[in-house]
Design an enzyme around this catalytic site. Structure first.
Site, short mmCIF file in Angstrom:
data_model
loop_
_atom_site.label_atom_id
_atom_site.label_comp_id
_atom_site.label_asym_id
_atom_site.label_seq_id
_atom_site.Cartn_x
_atom_site.Cartn_y
_atom_site.Cartn_z
N HIS A 346 34.40 34.63 43.98
CA HIS A 346 33.38 35.62 44.33
C HIS A 346 32.67 36.11 43.08
CE1 HIS A 346 35.25 39.67 43.47
NE2 HIS A 346 36.38 39.01 43.59
N ASP A 356 37.66 40.63 37.05
CA ASP A 356 37.54 40.53 38.50
C ASP A 356 36.10 40.68 38.92
OD1 ASP A 356 37.84 40.64 41.21
OD2 ASP A 356 39.05 42.45 41.25
N GLU A 393 33.01 40.08 48.35
CA GLU A 393 34.45 39.90 48.55
C GLU A 393 35.17 41.24 48.50
OE1 GLU A 393 38.65 39.23 46.94
OE2 GLU A 393 37.00 40.44 46.19
N GLU A 394 34.70 42.10 47.59
CA GLU A 394 35.41 43.37 47.36
C GLU A 394 35.42 44.26 48.61
OE1 GLU A 394 37.29 43.62 45.08
OE2 GLU A 394 36.54 42.77 43.21
N ASP A 422 39.90 33.81 41.59
CA ASP A 422 39.30 35.14 41.65
C ASP A 422 39.37 35.74 40.25
OD1 ASP A 422 38.73 37.83 42.12
OD2 ASP A 422 39.66 37.86 44.08
#
Ligand SMILES: *[C@@H]1O[C@H](CO)[C@@H](O)[C@H](O)[C@H]1NC(C)=O
Ligand SMILES: *[C@@H]1O[C@H](CO)[C@@H](O)[C@H](O)[C@H]1NC(C)=O
Length: 702
Positions: A346, A356, A393-394, A422
């Site tokens: 992502h 991240d 995604e988060e 990820d």
């Protein structure tokens, strides 16, 4: 659907009646004769293989840490939360990168419900009448830099002015412990530490125990000002399009629909920094803290409350429709273009996203660069490779989930494997996860990649030396984009990362500077991840027989059975159906392995052998789909995989068979007879799923 497909494969290889088979045999002989006469010198497979291996070598030797550092720098210049304007820059960056490399690039958009903060405040009011406003910012110029204020996505707006109470990790066992101490949290603001449960589960439990609000803090010594943002929505994907893709102009549920509302918590919550939590926890009175809860924070926490400290918490957020963008680059397979090997990461981040997720994005972009280089040297993969850059995604794996839902049948019939990365680099140490038929490939590939932190070792040597009982995680979690692939579509998957538990997770400190100072100063760990990731893809895309080994899956199922039998206390429930189905599966796995070995040794190339390979590959690819069940997990029918998925009982010791775990939990609330029947039913469902997978793998109709 997937069901039907597996049956079709099985039928193709089923035996026709005798008279017909003699006839077929003659035809096959004729065709064989024709080919040996007319095409005696078609390319032998060994030379194609050598060629592919030469390119794979090329892939490894074209690694550089400089490119990866440059990509990461560019991606992390600004915060790029999904659905916001600055996120368009990163979309553009990835698109341009793929296009400039000459890759076939496209973007797919969805309109989905995202959630943003408007205002939040937390103050602590002490028994002596003093009060302090807790600091809710991490960086002095945070707003100017575009860093979103700390919040929990999809928390309802609301406020609470009430006594604070410490609930440790907020697990059921913690509330039971409080109960023993005579502490009730009803009408209180719960302060919990992160670590035991997923965020949404902490809020659900607090809500169930009558709390008015939840403040969830992360412990940590170095980054005590950090707030861990995150979603508190349950389930996967866009809440307005559960089970189908949220395309613009498509069906979208009303915000007040019960299907939508059940995904959100009813009480407000937000993250706290360690520093802010200390101010509240250090001033609580009443019951003594249980000894094993004491190891939190720096200052002493002596009491759990409730009170006398009161917390005044207000949160205002907004949920709004936003356009999200998945970016794809497709490298078309030469021989089997309709078989897909997918690499996904992502792109959206809570803040700068250096770990991240953009350490993974940097690796993806470098793999694209190196694949493009190989294409210029004459390489084309045997199967199609698709590089996927997911959005949102988060918020709940939204970009990947919508796409999987949109393409369910195409993926179900054509996706060979999904490889997820990820938070690629968080620090030292290799931590992979995989569906078990890919274990072996993971071992083989790590033997070819250099360890980033030692001079003369391969990654495999270092990994196995530091973890004598080499552990590969299984993919029943729902915290990254592999979840829809494994748990909804039954696609064999891998998830890899370097390092774990990095302290700046989801905070404003997850920046390029942190990466160069702590995470990966020389960018060699990035090189290692890209090496493993790309090489996995190359084997899956180029090997004429898919590098799957289901014996490892059979072993895992046996382990799962053992765990289960150790946890079953009484005799009315039988695990016999599982024993039988696992035996069938192990038998099919052995058979497939022998067939694969024979076909790999096959030197000559003919259409018949190509077809045989393709038929075996289909069985290897589709066996995982056998674990899917149309009804899914009890009460969670989106989760179709009966072997790997999220259990509702987070305290269960069982790593597999989430439906059986949940049946144990539900059975506690039923009469003994009904409870046992519910457990037995789930055992049968899992046994049937394993049988389905076994018969796909074996290739025969039962
Ligand atoms: C709680 O905070 C809100 C928002 O800052 C404020 O309007 C309200 O007056 C406060 N309540 C108390 C009792 O301090
Ligand atoms: C790349 O690696 C080399 C050798 O370890 C190192 O000297 C160099 O500083 C690294 N470059 C970056 C950008 O980290």
């Amino acid at each position: 659907m997937v069901h039907l497909l597996s049956k079709q494969t099985a039928m193709l290889t089923a035996k026709p009646p005798p008279s017909c088979s003699v006839f077929l045999f003659i035809i096959v002989l004729c065709i064989l004769g024709f080919y040996t006469l007319h095409y005696p010198h078609s390319t032998p497979s060994s030379s194609t293989l050598r060629n592919a291996l030469r390119f794979h070598q090329n892939f490894l030797s074209s690694a550089t840490n400089y490119t990866m550092a440059a990509y990461l720098r560019a991606l992390t210049l600004h915060p790029h939360l999904a659905g916001t304007k600055p996120s368009l820059e990163t979309i553009h960056y990835v698109e341009t990168h793929f296009k400039d490399l000459g890759l076939d690039t496209h973007t797919v958009q969805y309109k989905t419900l995202l959630s943003y903060p408007v205002h939040a405040s937390v103050s602590a009011h002490f028994s002596d009448g003093r009060y302090v406003e807790l600091p809710l910012i991490e960086l002095p110029d945070q707003a100017a830099q575009g860093v979103v204020q700390p919040y929990h996505a999809y928390s309802p707006s609301g406020s609470a002015y009430a006594k604070a109470v410490f609930v440790n990790y907020g697990r059921d066992e913690d509330y039971r412990r409080l109960g023993v101490l005579g502490v009730k949290v009803t009408g209180c603001v719960v302060i919990a530490r992160k670590g035991g449960l997923p965020r949404s589960a902490v809020v659900q439990r607090a809500e169930a125990n009558g709390a008015l609000a939840v403040l969830l803090y992360t412990e940590g010594d170095k980054f005590r000002k950090g707030f861990e943002r995150g979603t508190v929505m349950t389930g996967m994907g866009d809440p307005l399009s559960p089970g189908w893709a949220g395309v613009d102009g498509g069906e979208s549920l009303d915000l007040e629909d019960s299907e939508v509302l059940k995904r959100f918590p009813k009480i407000p919550s937000m993250p706290l920094s360690a520093e802010a939590a200390e101010i509240i926890l250090g001033s609580l009175g009443d019951a003594q803290v249980p000894p094993e809860w004491r190891n939190t924070l720096r200052s002493k926490v002596d009491h759990v409350g409730p009170g006398p400290t009161m917390v005044n918490f207000t949160y205002e957020g907004e949920r709004k429709l936003a356009t999200i963008h998945n970016v794809f680059a497709v490298i078309r397979g030469l021989e089997e273009p309709d078989r897909y090997v997918l690499l996904g990461n992502h792109r959206d981040a809570w803040t700068y996203g250096a770990v991240d997720p953009n350490s993974g994005t940097a690796a993806l972009l470098d793999i694209a660069r190196r694949f493009s280089l190989m294409m210029h040297l004459g390489w084309s993969p045997r199967r199609t490779i698709i590089l996927c850059s997911w959005d949102a995604e988060e918020f709940g794996m939204i970009g990947s989930t919508e796409w999987v839902e949109q393409n369910l049948v195409n993926l179900g019939s054509k996706a060979v494997a999904y490889l997820n990365v990820d938070c690629a680099v968080q620090g030292p140490g290799f931590f992979p996860g995989a569906t078990p038929q890919l274990d072996n490939l993971l071992f083989e590939v790590t033997k070819k990649v250099k360890d980033p932190d030692s001079e003369a070792l391969t990654l495999y040597q270092k990994w196995t030396a530091t973890n004598p009982d080499v552990s590969i995680q299984r993919l029943g979690r729902t915290d990254s984009d592999f979840a829809p692939f494994v748990q909804h579509a039954g696609v064999p998957s891998i998830d890899i990362y370097y390092g774990r538990d990095f302290p700046v997770y989801h905070t404003a400190f997850d920046s390029y500077e942190w990466m160069t100072k702590y995470g990966d100063p020389l960018f060699q760990r990035h090189v290692a991840v890209a090496g493993v990731w790309g090489l996995l893809a190359l084997h899956l895309a180029d090997d004429s027989i898919l590098p799957f080994n289901y014996l490892s899956y059979a072993d895992q199922l046996k382990e799962g059975y053992k765990d289960l039998s150790n946890n079953l206390l009484d005799g009315t429930v039988t695990l016999h159906p599982l024993v039988t189905s696992i035996q069938e599966f192990a038998f099919a796995a052995k058979g497939a392995e022998m067939e694969a070995k024979k076909l790999r040794e096959q030197e000559t190339v003919s259409d018949l052998i190509t077809l045989k390979k393709r038929a075996l590959n289909d069985r290897l690819m589709l066996a995982e789909r056998g674990f899917l069940d149309a009804d899914g997990l009890p009460g969670k029918k989106w989760f179709k995989h009966l072997v790997y998925g999220p259990p509702s009982d987070h305290e269960s010791k069982l790593q597999m068979f989430p439906g059986i775990c949940d049946a144990f939990l539900l059975a506690r609330r039923m009469s003994e007879r009904r409870g046992q029947a519910a457990i037995q039913h789930e055992i049968w469902r899992v046994a049937r799923a394993i049988q389905r997978a076994a018969s796909v793998l074996g290739g025969e109709l039962p």
